[in-house]
Design an enzyme around this catalytic site. Structure first.
Site, short mmCIF file in Angstrom:
data_model
loop_
_atom_site.label_atom_id
_atom_site.label_comp_id
_atom_site.label_asym_id
_atom_site.label_seq_id
_atom_site.Cartn_x
_atom_site.Cartn_y
_atom_site.Cartn_z
N ASN A 2 32.89 33.70 -0.19
CA ASN A 2 32.40 32.01 -0.33
C ASN A 2 32.78 31.61 -1.70
O ASN A 2 32.12 30.76 -2.28
CB ASN A 2 30.73 32.18 -0.22
CG ASN A 2 30.39 32.60 1.23
OD1 ASN A 2 30.75 32.17 2.14
ND2 ASN A 2 29.71 33.80 1.22
N TYR A 24 21.95 41.73 4.40
CA TYR A 24 21.71 41.84 5.78
C TYR A 24 20.68 42.78 6.31
O TYR A 24 20.24 42.52 7.39
CB TYR A 24 23.06 42.29 6.41
CG TYR A 24 24.17 41.29 6.27
CD1 TYR A 24 23.97 39.93 5.88
CD2 TYR A 24 25.42 41.86 6.51
CE1 TYR A 24 25.08 39.18 5.60
CE2 TYR A 24 26.63 40.89 6.39
CZ TYR A 24 26.28 39.66 5.85
OH TYR A 24 27.42 38.81 5.49
N TRP A 31 35.04 34.69 7.99
CA TRP A 31 33.60 35.00 8.61
C TRP A 31 33.25 33.79 9.52
O TRP A 31 34.19 32.80 9.27
CB TRP A 31 32.72 35.22 7.56
CG TRP A 31 32.10 34.25 6.76
CD1 TRP A 31 32.44 34.49 5.25
CD2 TRP A 31 31.11 33.31 7.09
NE1 TRP A 31 31.89 33.12 5.00
CE2 TRP A 31 30.98 32.49 5.72
CE3 TRP A 31 30.51 32.73 7.97
CZ2 TRP A 31 30.14 31.33 5.82
CZ3 TRP A 31 29.86 31.76 8.11
CH2 TRP A 31 29.45 31.00 6.64
N GLN A 57 36.24 36.31 0.97
CA GLN A 57 35.65 36.17 2.33
C GLN A 57 35.16 34.87 2.48
O GLN A 57 34.27 34.62 1.74
CB GLN A 57 34.83 37.46 2.56
CG GLN A 57 34.30 37.34 4.07
CD GLN A 57 33.21 38.40 4.40
OE1 GLN A 57 32.14 38.25 4.73
NE2 GLN A 57 33.63 39.76 4.26
N HIS A 66 28.83 38.48 -3.22
CA HIS A 66 28.48 37.92 -1.91
C HIS A 66 28.52 36.28 -2.32
O HIS A 66 29.03 35.46 -1.31
CB HIS A 66 27.12 38.26 -1.68
CG HIS A 66 26.84 37.95 0.10
ND1 HIS A 66 26.22 38.83 0.50
CD2 HIS A 66 27.58 36.98 0.85
CE1 HIS A 66 26.06 38.45 1.72
NE2 HIS A 66 26.95 37.41 1.96
N SER A 89 30.37 40.11 18.53
CA SER A 89 29.91 39.66 19.72
C SER A 89 28.66 40.85 20.31
O SER A 89 28.81 42.09 19.98
CB SER A 89 30.92 39.59 20.91
OG SER A 89 30.39 39.47 22.15
N ASN A 138 38.52 41.07 21.88
CA ASN A 138 38.79 40.58 20.61
C ASN A 138 39.81 41.43 19.72
O ASN A 138 40.70 41.03 18.88
CB ASN A 138 37.50 40.58 19.80
CG ASN A 138 36.52 39.37 20.07
OD1 ASN A 138 37.04 38.46 20.84
ND2 ASN A 138 35.29 39.62 19.94
#
Length: 328
Positions: free
Chosen positions: A191, A72, A238, A212, A153, A284, A293
């Site tokens: 994933n 990221y 996610w 996740q 990941h 957000s 949230n």
């Protein structure tokens, strides 16, 4: 009495206990910024600069769980903003839950040449050494001595089933080593499909505490959620709002339920997940929405309405070009 009851409910429901006893806030702030859903847009890729104002806002809103990853490019912003909050006495490290991830294959969105990703098919790379290196790099960028949760990941790359299984095992063995050395409080995957998990459970000594995955009412991922919960693997969702790409925030049923429960659609989605004991990573850029949230502990969705939401499933991923089922 009512106020105290609601506060206790928030404390009880707002924390999920992992398989090893570690307690994790059920709601986290996702720290991946950029555009990866609309490939026709002018700019496609990560925008880590957006993490600076977003982190400041999330800390102010009251988030205690932050989810980032090496790919990221936001770890420095996450760690620095948290450090400034520690210095100001706003937060304590013991109050914060930090998740990061390594083991992501090369991607058009990522900075591949400086090794934010891992070319798993390159036989010249010592995967075990590289995973240790990448975790230390995460800690350096975060400016923290450990993270609370380290995730694998992605489950691999391509169609070579033998290679991918071997790579996952190598990576996981390093994760187990880091966990035993108390360099990380919990370890998990991201994933992973039931097929990937079945193999890893056969190859591992420590069961992953987390998977996740993408979960939203339009992409319910029922098979993976059911498998994980049957094996005491906590699911973290996610993209609960479809990453802004699926139109879920305009769904007529969710709109009617929002009106019924006097909440917004985002709160309905997060409550639907929470009542299924699925943690989530809403995101957000708006302060009021971010704070809202977190405000999902003062109501319950009825069993009938929970079923109606689950029936919205369209198998509609917000990132259709990134299907983990295509990885052997």
């Amino acid at each position: 009495l009512g106020s105290r009851t609601n506060k206790k409910k928030k404390m009880d429901e707002g924390i999920i206990t992992l398989g090893n006893g570690v307690k994790m806030p059920a709601l986290g702030f996702g720290c991946a910024f950029g555009n990866w859903a609309d490939t026709n847009a002018e700019n496609v890729g990560f925008t880590p600069e957006d993490a600076w104002p977003a982190m400041s806002m999330a800390i102010k809103a009251g988030y205690k769980h932050y989810d980032t990853a090496l790919i990221y490019g936001t770890q420095r912003a996450v760690g620095t903003q948290l450090g400034l909050a520690y210095a100001a006495g706003i937060l304590k490290r013991s109050e914060i839950f930090i998740t990061t991830k390594v083991f992501h294959p090369p991607a058009d969105l990522g900075l591949n040449l400086i090794h934010n990703t891992l070319d798993m098919t390159n036989s010249a790379i010592d995967v075990s050494t590289r995973i240790r290196h990448d975790y230390e790099r995460c800690l350096q960028e975060l400016g923290h001595g450990h993270v609370d949760l380290l995730l694998m990941h992605w489950p691999g790359t391509g169609s070579d089933a033998v290679l991918n299984r071997a790579l996952r095992k190598q990576c996981w063995q390093v994760f187990e080593e880091l966990y035993r050395q108390k360099k990380v409080k919990a370890i998990g995957v991201s994933n992973f499909t039931p097929s990937h998990l079945t193999q890893l459970l056969e190859d591992c000594q420590i069961v992953p505490m987390i998977n996740q995955i993408e979960v939203s009412p339009y992409f319910a991922n029922h098979d993976t959620v059911t498998f994980c919960q049957a094996h005491n693997i906590v699911v973290v969702a996610w993209g609960p709002f479809g990453s802004g790409a699926t139109g879920i925030l305009r769904d007529p049923l969710l709109l009617s339920l929002a009106q019924k429960y006097n909440k917004n659609i985002g709160q309905i989605i997060l409550r639907w997940l929470l009542q299924r004991r699925i943690a989530s990573l809403p995101k957000s850029s708006n302060y009021d929405r971010s704070k809202a949230n977190l405000d999902i502990f003062d109501f319950n969705i009825s069993a009938d309405d929970m079923t109606l939401i689950s029936k919205l499933d369209k198998n509609l991923s917000s990132v259709p070009h990134g299907d983990p089922h295509a990885i052997a």
